[in-house]
Design an enzyme around this catalytic site. Structure first.
Site, PDB file in Angstrom:
ATOM      1  N   ASP A  18       0.733  -1.058  -0.036  1.00 14.97           N
ATOM      2  CA  ASP A  18      -0.054   0.066   0.023  1.00 14.97           C
ATOM      3  C   ASP A  18       0.889   1.053  -0.133  1.00 14.97           C
ATOM      4  OD1 ASP A  18      -2.226   1.792   0.141  1.00 14.97           O
ATOM      5  OD2 ASP A  18      -1.648   1.910   2.537  1.00 14.97           O
ATOM      6  N   SER A  19       0.136   2.620  -0.174  1.00 14.09           N
ATOM      7  CA  SER A  19       0.982   3.668  -0.008  1.00 14.09           C
ATOM      8  C   SER A  19       1.599   3.881   1.340  1.00 14.09           C
ATOM      9  CB  SER A  19      -0.025   4.856  -0.420  1.00 14.09           C
ATOM     10  OG  SER A  19      -1.181   4.801   0.137  1.00 14.09           O
ATOM     11  N   TYR A  50      -0.964   8.219  -2.476  1.00 11.79           N
ATOM     12  CA  TYR A  50      -0.912   7.851  -3.962  1.00 11.79           C
ATOM     13  C   TYR A  50      -2.051   8.626  -4.477  1.00 11.79           C
ATOM     14  CZ  TYR A  50       2.455   4.079  -3.728  1.00 11.79           C
ATOM     15  OH  TYR A  50       3.531   3.321  -3.724  1.00 11.79           O
ATOM     16  N   GLY A  51      -3.047   8.713  -3.713  1.00 11.11           N
ATOM     17  CA  GLY A  51      -4.591   9.174  -4.166  1.00 11.11           C
ATOM     18  C   GLY A  51      -4.775  10.569  -5.022  1.00 11.11           C
ATOM     19  N   CYS A  81      -4.319  -1.292  -1.793  1.00 12.42           N
ATOM     20  CA  CYS A  81      -4.561   0.183  -2.094  1.00 12.42           C
ATOM     21  C   CYS A  81      -5.501   0.370  -3.109  1.00 12.42           C
ATOM     22  CB  CYS A  81      -3.192   0.862  -2.361  1.00 12.42           C
ATOM     23  SG  CYS A  81      -3.345   2.489  -2.852  1.00 12.42           S
ATOM     24  N   ASN A  82      -6.419   1.003  -2.826  1.00 16.55           N
ATOM     25  CA  ASN A  82      -7.272   1.212  -4.087  1.00 16.55           C
ATOM     26  C   ASN A  82      -7.098   1.917  -5.150  1.00 16.55           C
ATOM     27  OD1 ASN A  82     -10.555   0.595  -2.947  1.00 16.55           O
ATOM     28  ND2 ASN A  82      -9.335   1.221  -1.372  1.00 16.55           N
ATOM     29  N   THR A  83      -6.232   2.819  -4.969  1.00 23.15           N
ATOM     30  CA  THR A  83      -5.660   3.789  -5.779  1.00 23.15           C
ATOM     31  C   THR A  83      -4.624   2.979  -6.981  1.00 23.15           C
ATOM     32  OG1 THR A  83      -5.915   5.729  -4.485  1.00 23.15           O
ATOM     33  CG2 THR A  83      -4.711   6.061  -6.421  1.00 23.15           C
ATOM     34  N   GLU A 160      -4.930   9.187   9.636  1.00 25.05           N
ATOM     35  CA  GLU A 160      -3.404   9.241   9.935  1.00 25.05           C
ATOM     36  C   GLU A 160      -3.047  10.060  11.255  1.00 25.05           C
ATOM     37  OE1 GLU A 160      -0.403   8.848   7.188  1.00 25.05           O
ATOM     38  OE2 GLU A 160      -1.491   7.339   6.186  1.00 25.05           O
ATOM     39  N   CYS A 192     -11.145   3.044   0.016  1.00 22.40           N
ATOM     40  CA  CYS A 192      -9.885   3.541   0.086  1.00 22.40           C
ATOM     41  C   CYS A 192      -9.678   2.772   1.601  1.00 22.40           C
ATOM     42  CB  CYS A 192     -10.071   5.064   0.512  1.00 22.40           C
ATOM     43  SG  CYS A 192      -8.389   5.550   1.315  1.00 22.40           S
ATOM     44  N   THR A 193      -8.412   2.234   1.529  1.00 18.05           N
ATOM     45  CA  THR A 193      -8.003   1.458   2.498  1.00 18.05           C
ATOM     46  C   THR A 193      -8.010   2.052   3.847  1.00 18.05           C
ATOM     47  OG1 THR A 193      -5.744   1.803   2.011  1.00 18.05           O
ATOM     48  CG2 THR A 193      -6.746  -0.405   1.239  1.00 18.05           C
ATOM     49  N   HIS A 194      -8.026   3.328   4.122  1.00 19.95           N
ATOM     50  CA  HIS A 194      -8.112   3.802   5.571  1.00 19.95           C
ATOM     51  C   HIS A 194      -9.508   3.942   5.864  1.00 19.95           C
ATOM     52  CE1 HIS A 194      -3.999   5.549   4.314  1.00 19.95           C
ATOM     53  NE2 HIS A 194      -4.026   6.093   5.237  1.00 19.95           N
TER      54      HIS A 194
HETATM   55  N1  DGL Z   1      -4.275   3.533   0.224  1.00 18.43           N
HETATM   56  C1  DGL Z   1      -4.785   4.535  -0.470  1.00 18.43           C
HETATM   57  C2  DGL Z   1      -6.081   4.056  -1.157  1.00 18.43           C
HETATM   58  O1  DGL Z   1      -6.483   3.155  -0.552  1.00 18.43           O
HETATM   59  C3  DGL Z   1      -5.303   6.007   0.352  1.00 18.43           C
HETATM   60  C4  DGL Z   1      -3.934   6.715   0.713  1.00 18.43           C
HETATM   61  C5  DGL Z   1      -3.193   7.432  -0.382  1.00 18.43           C
HETATM   62  O2  DGL Z   1      -3.901   8.120  -1.102  1.00 18.43           O
HETATM   63  O3  DGL Z   1      -1.770   6.929  -0.798  1.00 18.43           O
HETATM   64  O4  DGL Z   1      -6.510   4.287  -2.287  1.00 18.43           O
END
Ligand code: DGL
Length: 279
Positions: A18-19, A50-51, A81-83, A160, A192-194
C-alpha cells in the site's frame, strides 16, 4: 518482455503493499481469515499519498514494489491500495506471472450482491474516483446499476492523525456524504483502505439503512479462494511466533510501527526502512 517467475511453494509468504498504513486494514483481515499465512508488507510511506498522483506515477511505484516483493520470494501479491489497484493492477499483471489481486473487484462484487435498490455509492481518493474503475466494473457485473462516486481526500489525514472518533471527523463526513444520502443509495463502498478505520463515523452519518462494504474483508476472502485454486494455501502455521510477518517501509518506520500496532490484532516488533531506488 518475459514474464517474471514466482515462488510456487505453499510455505512462501504473501506480499501485500500500500502507499502507507491503509493496507494494514487488509492485512488485519488476511490475518483473521487465513491465519496460517505469512505476510511480507510494504508501505510506501516516503511517497504517500498515492490518491492525488497521476496514473503513470502510481504504475511506476507499483512496479518497483512488485519487483521488491518478488525478490522476497512471495507466492502471491495483494495490492492493498484502491488507488494502485485502480491504476496499476492490469499493467502489473501483464508483466508478472504471479497470482495477484487488488481490492477494487472484490469490493465491487460484494456491493452488487448487496444492493436492493441498485444505487451504490463509492467513496475513495481523487485518483480512485476519477478513474471510474468501480462504476465500470459494477456496470459490467450488472447492467443498469447506478453508481455515485465521491472523493473524500481529507479522510486519509484524519485517520493518520488518529481522529477516528472525533467531532471534526463527523463534521467532515457530513459535508462529504450528504449528497450521497440525498441520492438515496442503499450501499456504500469504503473504497480507500483507510476508511474502514472510520467506518463507525461514516455509518453514523449514513444511517443504519445504508450497508457499508469493506473491500478489505472481501479481498481476504478472494485471496483465500485464489490460493486454494492455485494449490498455494498454507496448511500449517510457520511456527516462528509473532515475528513471522515482516514489515518494510520507505520512510518513518517508527511512526508506521505505532500506527500498525493500533490496527493489527497483535503488535509488530519492527518495521524495516528501505530505499526503493534500487528497484
Ligand atoms: N491507500 C490509499 C487507497 O486506498 C489511500 C491513501 C493514499 O492516498 O495513498 O487509495
Amino acid at each position: 518482455m518475459d514474464k517474471e517467475m514466482y515462488c510456487h511453494e505453499k510455505e512462501a509468504p504473501i506480499g501485500v503493499f500500500d502507499s502507507g498504513v491503509g493496507g494494514l486494514t487488509v492485512v488485519r483481515e488476511i490475518m483473521k481469515q487465513i491465519p496460517n499465512e505469512q505476510i511480507i508488507y510494504f508501505g510506501d510511506t516516503a511517497r504517500v499519498p498515492y490518491g492525488s498522483k497521476s496514473r503513470e506515477t502510481i504504475v511506476r511505484y507499483s512496479k518497483e514494489i512488485v519487483h521488491f516483493l518478488q525478490t522476497q520470494g512471495v507466492k502471491a501479491i495483494v495490492i492493498a491500495c484502491n488507488t494502485a489497484s485502480a491504476f496499476a493492477l492490469d499493467e502489473v499483471e501483464r508483466e508478472w506471472d504471479i497470482p495477484m489481486i487488488g481490492v477494487v473487484k472484490p469490493g465491487a462484487k460484494a456491493a452488487v450482491r448487496a444492493t436492493r435498490n441498485g444505487r451504490i455509492g463509492v467513496i475513495g481518493t481523487e485518483g480512485t474516483i476519477h478513474s471510474k474503475i468501480y462504476s465500470q466494473y459494477m456496470e459490467e457485473l450488472q447492467k443498469g446499476i447506478q453508481v455515485l462516486g465521491k472523493a473524500c481526500p481529507l479522510f486519509v489525514p484524519l485517520v493518520e492523525e488518529g481522529l477516528l472518533e472525533d467531532p471534526v471527523t463527523d463534521e467532515i463526513a457530513v459535508r462529504y456524504l450528504s449528497e450521497l444520502i440525498d441520492r438515496d443509495i442503499d450501499t456504500l463502498i469504503l473504497g480507500c483502505t483507510h476508511y474502514p478505520l472510520i467506518a463507525t463515523a461514516i455509518g453514523r452519518v449514513m444511517g443504519e439503512k445504508v450497508l457499508l462494504v469493506n473491500p478489505a474483508y472481501e479481498t481476504a476472502r478472494e485471496l483465500k479462494q485464489l490460493l486454494e485454486c492455485q494449490g498455494l494455501l498454507r496448511e500449517n502455521p510457520p511456527g516462528l511466533g509473532k515475528n513471522r510477518h515482516q514489515f518494510f517501509v520507505s520512510d518513518a518506520a517508527e511512526k508506521f510501527k505505532r500506527i500498525a500496532n493500533s490496527i493489527l490484532p497483535y503488535g509488530i516488533l519492527s518495521a524495516n526502512a528501505m530505499n526503493m531506488e534500487q528497484y
